[in-house]
Enzyme design. Structure first.
Site, PDB file in Angstrom:
ATOM      1  N   CYS A 154      -1.586   1.475  -8.265  1.00 36.04           N
ATOM      2  CA  CYS A 154      -0.354   1.942  -8.060  1.00 36.04           C
ATOM      3  C   CYS A 154       0.547   0.624  -8.692  1.00 36.04           C
ATOM      4  O   CYS A 154       0.418  -0.264  -8.893  1.00 36.04           O
ATOM      5  CB  CYS A 154      -0.127   2.220  -6.890  1.00 36.04           C
ATOM      6  SG  CYS A 154       1.779   2.081  -6.710  1.00 36.04           S
ATOM      7  N   CYS A 158       2.748  -0.723  -6.511  1.00 35.01           N
ATOM      8  CA  CYS A 158       2.379  -1.410  -5.194  1.00 35.01           C
ATOM      9  C   CYS A 158       2.203  -2.984  -5.855  1.00 35.01           C
ATOM     10  O   CYS A 158       2.125  -4.619  -5.654  1.00 35.01           O
ATOM     11  CB  CYS A 158       0.672  -0.903  -4.357  1.00 35.01           C
ATOM     12  SG  CYS A 158       1.223   0.632  -3.840  1.00 35.01           S
TER      13      CYS A 158
END
Length: 253
Positions: free
Chosen positions: A52, A55
Site C-alpha cells: 500500500c 502504508c
C-alpha cells in the site's frame, strides 16, 4: 511512572496476541505481543498492506525518525502485518526495522474493540481520502495492488511492561496515517527525553500546509458526502489506478 491514557484500544486485548517473527531470521518463531515492550516502550504500527502506498509512506516517515525515537528516547519501533506478501520489500525499502506477522488478525481486531474494521472502494467518496491521496502523491511514495488492503490499521505507543497504552492513532480512512509530531510528543512524555521543539514545530507546519492544500483542491472540496459508518463494503486495494483517479476528478469538478 506510567503515562497511560484512556484509549479506545484495550491493553488487555493486545498483550497476549500471538505474532510471528519471520523476516531476517534463520527460523520463524512465535511470540506473544507483550514480549515486544517487556523491556522498553514500543511504537507498534499495524499496517493494512505491505504494498500500500499510504502504508509505505507512513513507514518512511517514522523510519526517518528512528534515530530520535530508538537511539535518543530508547523506544523500540515495530510493524505488524496480517499477510506476508510483499513484507520483505516493505521492510528493506521503507521500514528498515522489525516486522511481525499477525496471522489471526487479533491485533487488528483489538484496534476495533473485537472486530475487524474494513473499508473498500466506497472510501473514495470521502473528502478526507482525497486529501490523503494528495499528500501521498507529494511524498512520491508509490505502491501496488498485491494483497488485501481492506483491513484498517493504526498505531500504538505501548509503555514498558504492563503499564498500558500511552498513545493511539486509529485509521478510519485509507491513508489516515499518524501525525509524526504528535507521536514524538507522546514518546517524549513516555521516555522523559526532551525533543527538539523546532523539529516538532516544522512537522506541524508541514502538516498544516498539506492540510491547507487539500482544502483548496477540487478533489477534496467536500462536494461528496462523508460516510458515517466506519466499517463497510469490501475491497482489496489501497492504491488507485490512474483511470480511477481521473474519473473521480471529473465527478468532483
Amino acid at each position: 511512572m506510567s503515562t497511560a491514557q484512556k484509549t479506545k484500544t484495550s491493553y488487555a486485548d493486545i498483550k497476549d496476541v500471538t505474532l510471528t517473527d519471520f523476516l531476517d531470521v534463520e527460523a520463524e518463531r512465535s511470540l506473544v505481543a507483550h514480549e515486544l515492550w517487556k523491556e522498553q516502550a514500543t511504537i507498534v504500527i499495524a499496517i493494512r498492506r505491505p504494498g500500500c502506498q499510504f502504508c509505505r509512506e507512513e513507514a518512511r516517515i517514522f523510519d526517518a525518525q528512528r534515530q530520535i525515537i530508538e537511539n535518543d528516547m530508547g523506544i523500540k519501533m515495530a510493524c505488524i502485518v496480517h499477510e506476508k506478501e510483499g513484507a520483505d520489500i516493505f521492510q528493506k525499502e521503507f521500514w528498515h526495522g522489525k516486522v511481525y506477522h499477525d496471522q489471526n488478525k487479533d491485533f487488528y481486531k483489538a484496534l476495533g474493540n473485537g472486530r475487524l474494521r474494513t473499508g473498500g472502494w466506497e472510501q473514495m467518496a470521502r473528502p478526507s481520502f482525497w486529501g490523503n491521496l494528495i499528500r501521498n502523491k507529494k511524498s512520491g511514495v508509490k505502491g501496488n495492488f498485491e494483497g488485501d488492503g481492506s483491513i484498517l490499521g493504526g498505531l500504538l505507543l505501548v509503555q514498558k511492561g504492563d503499564q498500558g497504552i500511552a498513545y493511539e492513532h486509529i485509521e478510519k480512512v485509507w491513508g489516515d496515517i499518524a501525525h509524526a509530531d504528535r507521536v514524538l510528543e507522546a514518546a517524549s512524555r513516555v521516555s522523559g527525553v526532551a525533543i527538539n521543539k523546532e523539529k516538532v514545530a516544522q512537522a506541524q507546519k508541514e502538516h498544516q500546509a498539506l492540510h491547507d492544500k487539500m482544502q483548496a483542491s477540487p478533489l477534496a472540496a467536500g462536494k461528496g458526502q462523508e460516510h458515517t459508518q466506519e466499517e463497510s463494503g469490501s475491497g482489496s486495494a489501497c492504491a488507485l489506478p490512474t483511470e480511477q483517479i481521473q474519473q473521480q476528478q471529473q465527478q468532483q469538478q
